[in-house]
Design a protein around this motif. Structure first.
Motif, mmCIF file in Angstrom:
data_model
loop_
_atom_site.group_PDB
_atom_site.id
_atom_site.type_symbol
_atom_site.label_atom_id
_atom_site.label_comp_id
_atom_site.label_asym_id
_atom_site.label_seq_id
_atom_site.Cartn_x
_atom_site.Cartn_y
_atom_site.Cartn_z
ATOM 1 N N UNK A 52 29.538 76.919 47.335
ATOM 2 C CA UNK A 52 29.675 77.830 48.676
ATOM 3 C C UNK A 52 28.400 77.968 49.035
ATOM 4 N N UNK A 53 28.219 78.315 50.356
ATOM 5 C CA UNK A 53 27.012 78.567 50.904
ATOM 6 C C UNK A 53 26.748 79.910 51.880
ATOM 7 N N UNK A 54 25.924 80.643 51.698
ATOM 8 C CA UNK A 54 25.803 81.815 52.736
ATOM 9 C C UNK A 54 25.597 81.318 54.261
ATOM 10 N N UNK A 55 26.311 82.054 54.982
ATOM 11 C CA UNK A 55 26.238 81.708 56.424
ATOM 12 C C UNK A 55 25.404 82.849 56.980
ATOM 13 N N UNK A 56 24.234 82.316 57.401
ATOM 14 C CA UNK A 56 23.189 83.098 57.979
ATOM 15 C C UNK A 56 23.478 83.419 58.943
ATOM 16 N N UNK A 57 24.175 82.929 60.205
ATOM 17 C CA UNK A 57 24.147 83.375 61.470
ATOM 18 C C UNK A 57 25.422 82.674 62.212
ATOM 19 N N UNK A 58 26.296 83.937 62.699
ATOM 20 C CA UNK A 58 27.340 83.490 63.511
ATOM 21 C C UNK A 58 27.216 83.683 64.777
ATOM 22 N N UNK A 59 27.530 82.641 65.599
ATOM 23 C CA UNK A 59 27.274 82.800 67.139
ATOM 24 C C UNK A 59 28.583 82.937 67.748
ATOM 25 N N UNK A 60 29.816 82.851 67.165
ATOM 26 C CA UNK A 60 30.849 83.296 67.869
ATOM 27 C C UNK A 60 31.944 82.753 66.949
ATOM 28 N N UNK A 61 33.388 83.167 67.356
ATOM 29 C CA UNK A 61 34.587 82.756 66.521
ATOM 30 C C UNK A 61 34.525 81.351 65.897
ATOM 31 N N UNK A 62 33.925 80.534 66.677
ATOM 32 C CA UNK A 62 34.238 79.082 66.412
ATOM 33 C C UNK A 62 33.168 78.580 64.847
ATOM 34 N N UNK A 63 32.266 79.348 64.771
ATOM 35 C CA UNK A 63 31.749 79.321 63.540
ATOM 36 C C UNK A 63 32.438 80.003 62.284
ATOM 37 N N UNK A 64 33.660 80.486 62.551
ATOM 38 C CA UNK A 64 34.389 81.154 61.375
ATOM 39 C C UNK A 64 35.762 80.394 61.404
ATOM 40 N N UNK A 65 35.915 79.185 62.074
ATOM 41 C CA UNK A 65 37.180 78.838 62.393
ATOM 42 C C UNK A 65 37.666 77.990 61.189
ATOM 43 N N UNK A 66 36.805 77.731 60.130
ATOM 44 C CA UNK A 66 36.982 77.020 58.852
ATOM 45 C C UNK A 66 36.698 77.978 57.596
ATOM 46 N N UNK A 67 36.414 78.895 57.774
ATOM 47 C CA UNK A 67 35.902 79.951 56.901
ATOM 48 C C UNK A 67 37.162 80.750 56.120
ATOM 49 N N UNK A 68 37.072 80.654 54.768
ATOM 50 C CA UNK A 68 38.060 81.491 54.269
ATOM 51 C C UNK A 68 37.599 82.835 53.909
ATOM 52 N N UNK A 69 37.952 83.841 54.500
ATOM 53 C CA UNK A 69 37.768 85.201 54.343
ATOM 54 C C UNK A 69 38.686 86.117 53.576
ATOM 55 N N UNK A 70 38.101 86.493 52.536
ATOM 56 C CA UNK A 70 39.161 87.486 51.619
ATOM 57 C C UNK A 70 38.390 88.646 51.173
ATOM 58 N N UNK A 71 39.283 89.246 50.066
ATOM 59 C CA UNK A 71 38.766 90.465 49.313
ATOM 60 C C UNK A 71 39.143 91.888 50.157
ATOM 61 N N UNK A 72 39.844 92.476 49.295
ATOM 62 C CA UNK A 72 40.507 93.842 49.747
ATOM 63 C C UNK A 72 39.510 95.053 49.010
#
Length: 370
Positions: free
Chosen positions: A190-210
């Motif tokens: 897995x790699x760090x995402x240094x920059x998010x320009x908009x929702x399209x950059x997160x379309x295939x990212x699995x985000x979890x954790x509670x």
């Protein structure tokens, strides 16, 4: 100006720290961590930056004095822990910032307070005046009085809304995770995402954790907070608390979310993101067009049904004839009073019932189209 230099050169900055970043393995407040955070923010303050700290930790600070090993699940015990812990937490911050001759001021907010017009203006005015006086405000949700129906839910969202409220240049969300990754950080590759320009950059990212055993957040709440803040034009950074000096210095750490909206204050962002609807109003097609396209207030004539139990001043959802939510607003009538008014004009109601009934069900200033 690069996105990271927006953080380092911010004239007005909101920093949020989570409970897990302030507590040790025993769940109690770790004063070394708290002092390190205060030292970093004090350096920014000395540079002339106006800093607002949104700090979790009140409930965590109350656990040990109450003999609790984990965050309580029931609201009453959470409120008791917050009551005990809030004073201890503020005292620790007062001492830590006092070492730098910085005065702190406590600001406790509830979602119910700051969505009402006069209270929203008062919260903004208070924070502005504290900053003008070179006081460092420490903001938290007022857990001692907030109920399950009128909560922000997590301090990540509260911090995003505070950044919008004071028209901040940047928001920094600190936790125990150093950045957003393109998969579970513990998984190889897995790699760090240094920059998010908009929702399209997160379309295939699995985000979890509670979140941790003393907190309520996780990466999901931070991404949602970043979405709220960037929609208000606020550059947002997410990183670990132990990298606060680096992120405030503009170094390449964490994840930066670029602003997508225009900066500027409006209560409507609070109505959308800080409230929980107590009921629903179903409206006809004509009323939908009036609200969405002509930017009108909601009148009794356009309402066909009332659902739920609510009081004057409560937030309610406004739905189209097929039940789709199109708006949220603060209602001027209770659910008990409203059904007898449906389908009638305000002029007719005023003639039959008195001039006090010649008012909108939801005024345009108290309505946000979703």
């Amino acid at each position: 100006m690069s996105p990271r230099s927006v953080i380092s050169s911010a004239r007005r900055l909101v920093v949020k720290v989570g409970s897990s970043s302030l507590t040790g393995s025993d769940g109690d407040i770790d004063h070394d961590r708290l002092v390190s955070l205060a030292d970093a923010l004090a350096r920014k303050h000395a540079e002339g930056t106006q800093v607002v700290l949104v700090s979790s930790g009140a409930i965590a600070a109350g656990l040990q004095p109450l003999g609790l090993s984990t965050r309580p699940r029931d609201l009453a015990t959470q409120q008791a822990a917050a009551s005990v812990g809030q004073g201890a937490l503020l005292a620790a911050y007062t001492h830590a910032f006092g070492m730098h001759r910085i005065t702190v001021g406590q600001v406790l907010l509830t979602a119910d307070d700051v969505t009402r017009r006069s209270h929203y203006a008062n919260a903004r005015r208070t924070l502005e005046r504290l900053l003008d006086l070179r006081v460092l405000p420490i903001v938290n949700e007022n857990d001692t009085v907030a109920t399950s129906e009128i909560r922000f839910g997590d301090n990540d969202r509260l911090a995003a809304l505070v950044a919008h409220l004071i028209d901040a240049d940047a928001l920094v969300l600190l936790s125990d995770v150093d950045a957003l990754y393109d998969g579970p950080p513990s998984r190889a590759g897995t790699s760090r995402i240094p920059l998010v320009r908009g929702p399209q950059d997160l379309a295939h990212v699995v985000i979890g954790g509670s979140g941790s055993k003393v907190g309520t957040g996780g990466m999901t709440t931070k991404v949602e907070a970043a979405r709220i803040a960037t929609a208000a034009g606020v550059t947002t950074a997410v990183t670990a608390a132990d990298r606060v000096t680096e992120v405030l210095g503009g170094e390449d750490v964490g994840t930066i979310f670029l602003p997508m909206g225009v900066r500027g204050r409006s209560r409507r962002l609070w109505l959308e993101h800080a409230t929980t609807a107590r009921g629903r109003l179903i409206i006809d097609a004509g009323a939908v067009a009036a609200l969405v396209h002509r930017k009108k207030s909601l009148l009794p004539a356009g309402i066909t049904a009332v659902e739920g139990t609510f009081h004057d001043g409560d937030p309610v959802d406004v739905c189209s004839p097929d039940g789709v939510r199109i708006a949220r607003g603060l209602v001027n009538y209770s659910s008990a009073e409203l059904p007898s008014l449906l389908g009638r004009s305000t002029r007719e109601l005023a003639a039959d019932l008195g001039p006090e009934y010649e008012r909108e069900v939801i005024h345009r200033d108290d309505l946000v189209v979703l």
